[in-house]
Design an enzyme around this catalytic site. Structure first.
Site, PDB file in Angstrom:
ATOM      1  N   TYR A  53       0.846  -1.188   0.000  1.00  0.00           N
ATOM      2  CA  TYR A  53       0.000   0.000   0.000  1.00  0.00           C
ATOM      3  C   TYR A  53       0.888   1.247   0.000  1.00  0.00           C
ATOM      4  O   TYR A  53       1.706   1.450   0.899  1.00  0.00           O
ATOM      5  CB  TYR A  53      -0.918   0.035   1.219  1.00  0.00           C
ATOM      6  CG  TYR A  53      -2.026  -0.992   1.231  1.00  0.00           C
ATOM      7  CD1 TYR A  53      -2.255  -1.827   0.143  1.00  0.00           C
ATOM      8  CD2 TYR A  53      -2.857  -1.128   2.337  1.00  0.00           C
ATOM      9  CE1 TYR A  53      -3.279  -2.764   0.162  1.00  0.00           C
ATOM     10  CE2 TYR A  53      -3.888  -2.054   2.355  1.00  0.00           C
ATOM     11  CZ  TYR A  53      -4.085  -2.878   1.267  1.00  0.00           C
ATOM     12  OH  TYR A  53      -5.103  -3.803   1.288  1.00  0.00           O
ATOM     13  N   SER A 207     -13.836  -3.486   0.687  1.00  0.00           N
ATOM     14  CA  SER A 207     -14.803  -2.742  -0.140  1.00  0.00           C
ATOM     15  C   SER A 207     -16.248  -3.036   0.263  1.00  0.00           C
ATOM     16  O   SER A 207     -17.092  -3.348  -0.584  1.00  0.00           O
ATOM     17  CB  SER A 207     -14.598  -3.055  -1.626  1.00  0.00           C
ATOM     18  OG  SER A 207     -13.336  -2.627  -2.072  1.00  0.00           O
ATOM     19  N   LEU A 209     -18.581  -1.158   0.989  1.00  0.00           N
ATOM     20  CA  LEU A 209     -19.529  -0.180   0.448  1.00  0.00           C
ATOM     21  C   LEU A 209     -19.553  -0.206  -1.076  1.00  0.00           C
ATOM     22  O   LEU A 209     -19.926   0.772  -1.722  1.00  0.00           O
ATOM     23  CB  LEU A 209     -19.186   1.218   0.952  1.00  0.00           C
ATOM     24  CG  LEU A 209     -19.273   1.388   2.472  1.00  0.00           C
ATOM     25  CD1 LEU A 209     -18.803   2.777   2.892  1.00  0.00           C
ATOM     26  CD2 LEU A 209     -20.695   1.134   2.969  1.00  0.00           C
ATOM     27  N   GLY A 212     -17.604   2.391  -2.838  1.00  0.00           N
ATOM     28  CA  GLY A 212     -18.206   3.712  -2.650  1.00  0.00           C
ATOM     29  C   GLY A 212     -19.545   3.896  -3.326  1.00  0.00           C
ATOM     30  O   GLY A 212     -20.267   4.849  -3.018  1.00  0.00           O
ATOM     31  N   GLY A 216     -24.564   5.879  -2.528  1.00  0.00           N
ATOM     32  CA  GLY A 216     -25.518   6.629  -3.331  1.00  0.00           C
ATOM     33  C   GLY A 216     -24.937   7.845  -4.023  1.00  0.00           C
ATOM     34  O   GLY A 216     -25.647   8.564  -4.732  1.00  0.00           O
ATOM     35  N   LYS A 217     -23.644   8.076  -3.865  1.00  0.00           N
ATOM     36  CA  LYS A 217     -23.043   9.305  -4.402  1.00  0.00           C
ATOM     37  C   LYS A 217     -23.040   9.354  -5.926  1.00  0.00           C
ATOM     38  O   LYS A 217     -22.917  10.427  -6.507  1.00  0.00           O
ATOM     39  CB  LYS A 217     -21.614   9.461  -3.886  1.00  0.00           C
ATOM     40  CG  LYS A 217     -20.627   8.426  -4.407  1.00  0.00           C
ATOM     41  CD  LYS A 217     -19.193   8.723  -4.010  1.00  0.00           C
ATOM     42  CE  LYS A 217     -18.976   8.559  -2.533  1.00  0.00           C
ATOM     43  NZ  LYS A 217     -17.549   8.729  -2.149  1.00  0.00           N
TER      44      LYS A 217
END
Length: 327
Positions: A53, A207, A209, A212, A216-217
């Site tokens: 990372y 992950s 979500l 991302g 709802g973005k």
């Protein structure tokens, strides 16, 4: 924050983990410090990183912040080894590479042990027993407390875990497997999750979500400050912007409206409370985003909403999962 056992081991972790994928690259030291302090203040313990990372910068940054902000003994530090930035060989599970990578990780982290060390990916070019012998050696040396894997398929996970269980006391039981899992990616339910449940291995969803998208973005387009607008990260988000994903996101938003909460909370609570899940690993751009995610602690989804979300996001599994006994 509630603590859970990681698989069939004595290690307990917070049921939300803090991810550091962007640390040292998109997340600077100031934002990383705010995240770590806020996470600890909320009762979080599990911090997940990897040697690749930020080209090692994520581990280095975490090491600088530990002790200056948060007592080392209050954290469960998890890192990974095995991925390599090499166009000719992206995975290296050899004993030599893994143990050298562990030493380098410990130096960057500024600690003499990690709580959880994970083989980042399965290496088909290295005998699995060699990879696992490196894990056993790392634990026996005291540099690693618990071990897990990441991105192993169902048969790979079952083979590795069964090998370790074949010599109780002589080999290290696998504590965890880290895989992508969300309402938009339920593929692990076919083989990986059943194997983990059967073998007593805790799942650390990455992950959670849906990269991302489940917040709802992206419902009305791509925000200029989002991953989807980034030239480097847009290909990472794009697979979850199709019509099938949109139906799931709409259902999450509807559930959120009914519960007077946010789509982020609904999506995160769903994956957090799935069978076999120990702790979803949440990565945030800044402390405000992380605070919103951590405030999901008090939310439990009603059965009817969980069932509706299960139905709208259900993956298609046919043969050999379908019942063919009546055919």
């Amino acid at each position: 924050m509630e603590q859970r056992h990681l698989g069939r081991t004595g290690l307990r972790v917070s049921r939300i983990g803090l991810g550091t994928l962007t640390w040292g690259r998109d997340t600077d030291e100031h934002d990383a410090a705010d995240q770590l302090k806020g996470f600890w203040d909320a009762g979080g313990t599990l911090v997940d990183t990897a040697d690749v990372y930020g080209g090692g910068e994520a581990e280095f940054l975490l090491g600088r912040l530990v002790d200056s902000l948060v007592p080392r003994q209050d954290l469960v530090i998890a890192t990974k080894a095995g991925n390599v930035p090499d166009p000719y060989r992206r995975v290296n599970g050899s004993r030599g590479h893994l143990l050298a990578a562990l030493d380098a990780s410990l130096e960057r982290l500024g600690t003499d042990y990690v709580d959880l060390w994970q083989v980042h990916a399965f290496d088909p070019a290295t005998p699995l027993e060699e990879t696992l012998q490196a894990v056993d050696h790392a634990v026996a040396s005291g540099r690693v407390r618990y071990a897990g894997v990441s991105n192993f398929s169902g048969w790979q996970l079952a083979k590795a875990a069964t090998w370790q269980l074949a010599a109780p006391g002589a080999r290290t039981r696998l504590a965890s497997t880290q895989m992508e899992y969300s309402l938009l990616q339920r593929g692990i339910e076919r083989e990986v999750l059943p194997a983990a449940l059967d073998l007593g291995i805790g799942l650390l969803p990455s992950s959670p979500l849906g990269r991302g998208v489940l917040t709802g973005k992206y419902r009305q387009g791509t925000p200029s400050d989002s991953r989807g607008a980034s030239e480097r990260l847009a290909p990472f988000v794009e697979p979850y912007l199709d019509d099938a994903a949109a139906r799931v996101v709409d259902a999450v938003a509807t559930a959120a409206d009914g519960l007077a909460t946010s789509p982020l909370h609904v999506a995160l609570a769903w994956v957090r409370d799935r069978p076999g899940v120990a702790a979803p690993v949440v990565g945030a751009r800044n402390a405000a985003q992380l605070r919103e995610a951590l405030s999901v602690e008090a939310l439990s989804l009603p059965y009817e909403i969980r069932q509706a979300l299960d139905d709208v996001s259900a993956p298609v599994h046919r043969y050999p999962d379908q019942d063919w006994s009546t055919l």
